[in-house]
Design a protein around this motif. Structure first.
Motif, PDB file in Angstrom:
ATOM      1  N   HIS A   3       0.850  -1.191   0.000  1.00 47.62           N
ATOM      2  CA  HIS A   3       0.000   0.000   0.000  1.00 47.62           C
ATOM      3  C   HIS A   3       0.887   1.244   0.000  1.00 47.62           C
ATOM      4  N   ASN A   5       0.617   4.103   1.308  1.00 45.24           N
ATOM      5  CA  ASN A   5       0.739   4.840   2.562  1.00 45.24           C
ATOM      6  C   ASN A   5       1.277   3.992   3.700  1.00 45.24           C
ATOM      7  N   GLN A   6       1.796   2.818   3.385  1.00 48.65           N
ATOM      8  CA  GLN A   6       2.330   1.924   4.396  1.00 48.65           C
ATOM      9  C   GLN A   6       3.505   2.599   5.095  1.00 48.65           C
ATOM     10  N   GLY A   7       3.555   2.483   6.405  1.00 51.05           N
ATOM     11  CA  GLY A   7       4.666   3.043   7.155  1.00 51.05           C
ATOM     12  C   GLY A   7       4.446   4.478   7.609  1.00 51.05           C
ATOM     13  N   LEU A   8       3.255   5.014   7.428  1.00 50.67           N
ATOM     14  CA  LEU A   8       2.976   6.361   7.897  1.00 50.67           C
ATOM     15  C   LEU A   8       3.049   6.418   9.415  1.00 50.67           C
ATOM     16  N   THR A   9       3.573   7.505   9.916  1.00 50.37           N
ATOM     17  CA  THR A   9       3.587   7.699  11.359  1.00 50.37           C
ATOM     18  C   THR A   9       2.299   8.391  11.790  1.00 50.37           C
ATOM     19  N   ALA A  10       1.997   8.308  13.068  1.00 50.02           N
ATOM     20  CA  ALA A  10       0.818   8.992  13.595  1.00 50.02           C
ATOM     21  C   ALA A  10       0.940  10.496  13.366  1.00 50.02           C
ATOM     22  N   GLN A  12       2.426  12.004  10.857  1.00 55.45           N
ATOM     23  CA  GLN A  12       2.129  12.281   9.450  1.00 55.45           C
ATOM     24  C   GLN A  12       0.622  12.246   9.195  1.00 55.45           C
ATOM     25  N   VAL A  13      -0.064  11.312   9.827  1.00 52.23           N
ATOM     26  CA  VAL A  13      -1.516  11.238   9.691  1.00 52.23           C
ATOM     27  C   VAL A  13      -2.147  12.489  10.300  1.00 52.23           C
ATOM     28  N   ASP A  15      -0.791  15.435  10.614  1.00 51.62           N
ATOM     29  CA  ASP A  15      -0.506  16.567   9.724  1.00 51.62           C
ATOM     30  C   ASP A  15      -1.473  16.584   8.534  1.00 51.62           C
ATOM     31  N   GLU A  16      -1.702  15.429   7.949  1.00 55.47           N
ATOM     32  CA  GLU A  16      -2.617  15.336   6.812  1.00 55.47           C
ATOM     33  C   GLU A  16      -4.047  15.677   7.238  1.00 55.47           C
TER      34      GLU A  16
END
Length: 150
Positions: A3, A5-10, A12-13, A15-16
């Motif tokens: 995927h 978006n695999q490996g997203l940090t909390a 980064q989420v 921020d988005e």
């Protein structure tokens, strides 16, 4: 297939999420601005129209703002002739809020504009994605009370 978006940090989420929330607020403010009203003011009038008669404390809780902020906004809306205060029949110390005829008409217009803006914003999502998004937002917003400064 991995995927994207695999490996997203909390962080980064978060921020988005923050960036997207700003886009949503800006879009709603622009749409309601066409009617000469801010989102917070429109939300109060619409909520009073929906749940009247209502006490200020209940109104603030329903729209997710601090009671002091709601009080300031209500004062302005009463001066503008959109809301009115009325003593409660059961408790003369208690004040209830109602919309005026003008406030009710504007609440209807603002609700229509808000709904159209929401349709525009969420048009790219499928019904399944919308359902998932609502589920996620309810989880994140569970048990959240408005902060004192809101």
């Amino acid at each position: 297939m991995p995927h994207a978006n695999q490996g997203l940090t909390a962080a980064q989420v978060a921020d988005e999420f923050s960036r997207t929330a700003k886009v949503l607020v800006r879009h709603f403010n622009e749409r309601l601005g066409e009617h000469g009203v801010s989102t917070p003011r429109s939300r109060l009038v619409v909520e009073v129209a929906r749940s009247q008669p209502v006490r200020l404390t209940e109104l603030a809780l329903a729209v997710g703002i601090a009671q002091g902020t709601a009080s300031t906004l209500v004062d302005a809306l009463v001066r503008d002739g959109l809301l009115e205060r009325q003593a409660s029949a059961g408790d003369r110390r208690s004040v209830l809020l109602r919309v005026t005829e003008q406030g009710a008409a504007l609440a209807q217009d603002w609700t229509t504009s808000y709904e159209l803006a929401a349709q525009e914003l969420f048009r790219p999502l499928t019904p399944e994605q919308l359902s998932t998004l609502v589920d996620i937002l309810r989880i994140l917003g569970a048990d959240e009370a408005p902060a004192a400064g809101d």
